[in-house]
Design an enzyme around this catalytic site. Structure first.
Site, PDB file in Angstrom:
ATOM      1  N   GLY A  15       0.817  -1.213   0.000  1.00 16.68           N
ATOM      2  CA  GLY A  15       0.000   0.000   0.000  1.00 16.68           C
ATOM      3  C   GLY A  15       0.847   1.257   0.000  1.00 16.68           C
ATOM      4  O   GLY A  15       0.593   2.206  -0.747  1.00 16.68           O
ATOM      5  N   ASN A 116      -3.932 -10.678  -1.959  1.00 18.59           N
ATOM      6  CA  ASN A 116      -3.642 -12.068  -2.291  1.00 18.59           C
ATOM      7  C   ASN A 116      -4.925 -12.885  -2.312  1.00 18.59           C
ATOM      8  O   ASN A 116      -5.829 -12.672  -1.501  1.00 18.59           O
ATOM      9  CB  ASN A 116      -2.682 -12.672  -1.257  1.00 18.59           C
ATOM     10  CG  ASN A 116      -1.253 -12.233  -1.482  1.00 18.59           C
ATOM     11  OD1 ASN A 116      -0.856 -11.924  -2.602  1.00 18.59           O
ATOM     12  ND2 ASN A 116      -0.469 -12.201  -0.426  1.00 18.59           N
ATOM     13  N   ALA A 142       8.016  -5.579  -1.876  1.00 16.40           N
ATOM     14  CA  ALA A 142       8.225  -4.614  -0.800  1.00 16.40           C
ATOM     15  C   ALA A 142       7.982  -5.310   0.529  1.00 16.40           C
ATOM     16  O   ALA A 142       7.192  -6.251   0.612  1.00 16.40           O
ATOM     17  CB  ALA A 142       7.293  -3.418  -0.948  1.00 16.40           C
ATOM     18  N   ARG A 144       8.128  -4.481   5.103  1.00 20.17           N
ATOM     19  CA  ARG A 144       8.302  -3.536   6.207  1.00 20.17           C
ATOM     20  C   ARG A 144       9.552  -3.877   6.999  1.00 20.17           C
ATOM     21  O   ARG A 144       9.719  -5.021   7.442  1.00 20.17           O
ATOM     22  CB  ARG A 144       7.100  -3.594   7.157  1.00 20.17           C
ATOM     23  CG  ARG A 144       5.925  -2.741   6.720  1.00 20.17           C
ATOM     24  CD  ARG A 144       4.957  -2.608   7.889  1.00 20.17           C
ATOM     25  NE  ARG A 144       3.814  -1.782   7.555  1.00 20.17           N
ATOM     26  CZ  ARG A 144       3.816  -0.465   7.550  1.00 20.17           C
ATOM     27  NH1 ARG A 144       4.935   0.174   7.834  1.00 20.17           N
ATOM     28  NH2 ARG A 144       2.733   0.213   7.248  1.00 20.17           N
ATOM     29  N   LYS A 195      -1.601 -16.042 -10.891  1.00 17.62           N
ATOM     30  CA  LYS A 195      -0.924 -15.709  -9.627  1.00 17.62           C
ATOM     31  C   LYS A 195      -1.404 -16.631  -8.516  1.00 17.62           C
ATOM     32  O   LYS A 195      -0.600 -17.110  -7.701  1.00 17.62           O
ATOM     33  CB  LYS A 195      -1.176 -14.250  -9.256  1.00 17.62           C
ATOM     34  CG  LYS A 195      -0.476 -13.847  -7.960  1.00 17.62           C
ATOM     35  CD  LYS A 195      -0.632 -12.376  -7.652  1.00 17.62           C
ATOM     36  CE  LYS A 195       0.116 -12.017  -6.370  1.00 17.62           C
ATOM     37  NZ  LYS A 195       0.014 -10.584  -6.036  1.00 17.62           N
ATOM     38  N   ASN A 203       3.454 -20.697  -1.438  1.00 18.22           N
ATOM     39  CA  ASN A 203       3.164 -20.126  -0.119  1.00 18.22           C
ATOM     40  C   ASN A 203       2.924 -21.177   0.965  1.00 18.22           C
ATOM     41  O   ASN A 203       3.560 -21.122   2.031  1.00 18.22           O
ATOM     42  CB  ASN A 203       1.975 -19.167  -0.214  1.00 18.22           C
ATOM     43  CG  ASN A 203       2.384 -17.824  -0.792  1.00 18.22           C
ATOM     44  OD1 ASN A 203       3.397 -17.704  -1.479  1.00 18.22           O
ATOM     45  ND2 ASN A 203       1.595 -16.798  -0.523  1.00 18.22           N
ATOM     46  N   ASN A 213      11.967 -19.585  -0.301  1.00 17.05           N
ATOM     47  CA  ASN A 213      11.428 -20.138  -1.548  1.00 17.05           C
ATOM     48  C   ASN A 213      12.398 -21.089  -2.240  1.00 17.05           C
ATOM     49  O   ASN A 213      12.005 -22.120  -2.799  1.00 17.05           O
ATOM     50  CB  ASN A 213      11.052 -19.008  -2.498  1.00 17.05           C
ATOM     51  CG  ASN A 213       9.892 -18.171  -1.990  1.00 17.05           C
ATOM     52  OD1 ASN A 213       9.336 -18.445  -0.923  1.00 17.05           O
ATOM     53  ND2 ASN A 213       9.526 -17.141  -2.722  1.00 17.05           N
ATOM     54  N   SER A 266       4.951 -14.482   1.833  1.00 19.48           N
ATOM     55  CA  SER A 266       4.101 -13.730   2.758  1.00 19.48           C
ATOM     56  C   SER A 266       3.434 -14.654   3.766  1.00 19.48           C
ATOM     57  O   SER A 266       3.233 -14.290   4.933  1.00 19.48           O
ATOM     58  CB  SER A 266       3.040 -12.939   1.982  1.00 19.48           C
ATOM     59  OG  SER A 266       2.228 -13.818   1.215  1.00 19.48           O
ATOM     60  N   GLU A 278      -3.500 -16.234   4.837  1.00 17.47           N
ATOM     61  CA  GLU A 278      -4.518 -16.031   3.806  1.00 17.47           C
ATOM     62  C   GLU A 278      -4.855 -17.330   3.078  1.00 17.47           C
ATOM     63  O   GLU A 278      -5.376 -17.305   1.965  1.00 17.47           O
ATOM     64  CB  GLU A 278      -4.030 -14.971   2.815  1.00 17.47           C
ATOM     65  CG  GLU A 278      -3.838 -13.608   3.465  1.00 17.47           C
ATOM     66  CD  GLU A 278      -3.173 -12.588   2.558  1.00 17.47           C
ATOM     67  OE1 GLU A 278      -3.790 -11.549   2.276  1.00 17.47           O
ATOM     68  OE2 GLU A 278      -2.030 -12.837   2.123  1.00 17.47           O
TER      69      GLU A 278
END
Length: 312
Positions: A15, A116, A142, A144, A195, A203, A213, A266, A278
């Site tokens: 974001g 996602n 990206a 954090r 995707k 994931n 990965n 993620s 997720e």
């Protein structure tokens, strides 16, 4: 015609990255923070050979106007009116709760859903039928470093589209000039499915095995599980009409594993941080499609159950 003002719901890494892109493209942008969070400057650091920028105009590398951050429930009067254009980048499981926090400000709002997994658009349209929902998918990277520090780790491609719009709407001009390699995709459903298909393999396996990965190709026992999941994802893709993904899934997954070998997915990051995953919107959605077409997907069901056992 005046340009759209964008609000970003989900001031996480992605974001903030897209907010920064839009601001640098001279768009007006407001970050909507979680309720109870104190607004403040966001530093965006680039790790992909470009000058660091910042939402704090006094910080090192600042090259544009500051982003305005505010609380969704405690917004300031100057930004309490209708939201006309909304980018949604929350975690999939947070979308409906986050939307409820700004519901009084939603009207005939353009909502660009960039999360996602799949299945949320239907829920959004049912809850907020007045929304005009568009979809986005990106390979930008990206993460954090901390709450106020976001690292742009890798450039990628962004695709935007909608089932109800073959041609790009006027506001897409803001995105095409502001975001590098941003394309309008008249067949966005295929891009979103591709995707999802890759995420269904990488994931959950990395989350369950606690690995980066690259280990999925390096460790024989994990490579075997990759092959099992790919085979089932291919079968479901054929049944659902996504022939291109069905034929290419092995190569797609191998390419992503190689290109992101050092990355933590993620889902792995969520597990390690003690957050929900997720999985319901990734493997869970694949299993819904598999059931609708009568395709057994036992290995995908097994890996979903393994991820669910990791939930906090």
């Amino acid at each position: 015609m005046a340009e759209a003002t964008w609000h970003v719901l989900g001031a996480g890494a992605i974001g903030c990255l897209f907010a920064d892109y839009l601001v640098r493209g001279n768009c007006e942008v407001t970050l909507i923070e979680r309720a109870g969070k104190t607004p403040g400057p966001i530093l965006l650091e680039s790790a992909c050979a470009e000058t660091a920028t910042s939402a704090n105009p006094g910080a090192r590398g600042a090259a544009h106007a500051p982003l305005r951050a505010l609380g969704a429930r405690t917004g300031v009067p100057k930004d309490s009116g209708p939201i006309t254009h909304l980018l949604i980048t929350t975690k999939a499981y947070d979308v409906l709760t986050a939307m409820a926090s700004i519901a009084p400000r939603l009207g005939n709002t353009v909502a660009l859903l960039m999360v996602n997994g799949l299945g949320l658009a239907e829920s959004l349209s049912q809850t907020y039928p007045q929304l005009s929902v568009f979809y986005g998918t990106t390979t930008e990277g990206a993460y954090r470093r901390n709450r106020r520090h976001v690292v742009h780790a890798g450039r990628g491609e962004t695709r935007i589209g909608a089932a109800h719009a073959a041609e790009p709407p006027p506001w897409f001009g803001q995105w095409s000039r502001s975001v590098p390699r941003c394309l309008w995709d008249a067949d966005i459903d295929t891009a979103l499915w591709a995707k999802l298909a890759v995420n269904c393999v990488i994931n959950p396996l990395t989350a369950v095995h606690g690995c980066r990965n690259g280990a999925l190709a390096e460790r024989p026992e994990l490579a075997a599980r990759v092959a099992q999941l790919c085979r089932e994802v291919s079968q479901v893709s054929y049944a659902a009409g996504y022939t291109g993904t069905a034929q290419a899934i092995d190569a797609m997954v191998a390419r992503v594993i190689q290109a992101t070998a050092a990355n933590r997915s993620s889902m792995l990051q969520d597990v390690q941080a003690g957050r929900p995953t997720e999985i319901e919107y990734i493997t869970g959605y694949l299993l819904q499609v598999a059931a609708a077409h009568g395709v057994p997907a036992v290995h995908n069901r097994q890996i979903m159950q393994e991820v669910e056992r990791l939930a906090p």
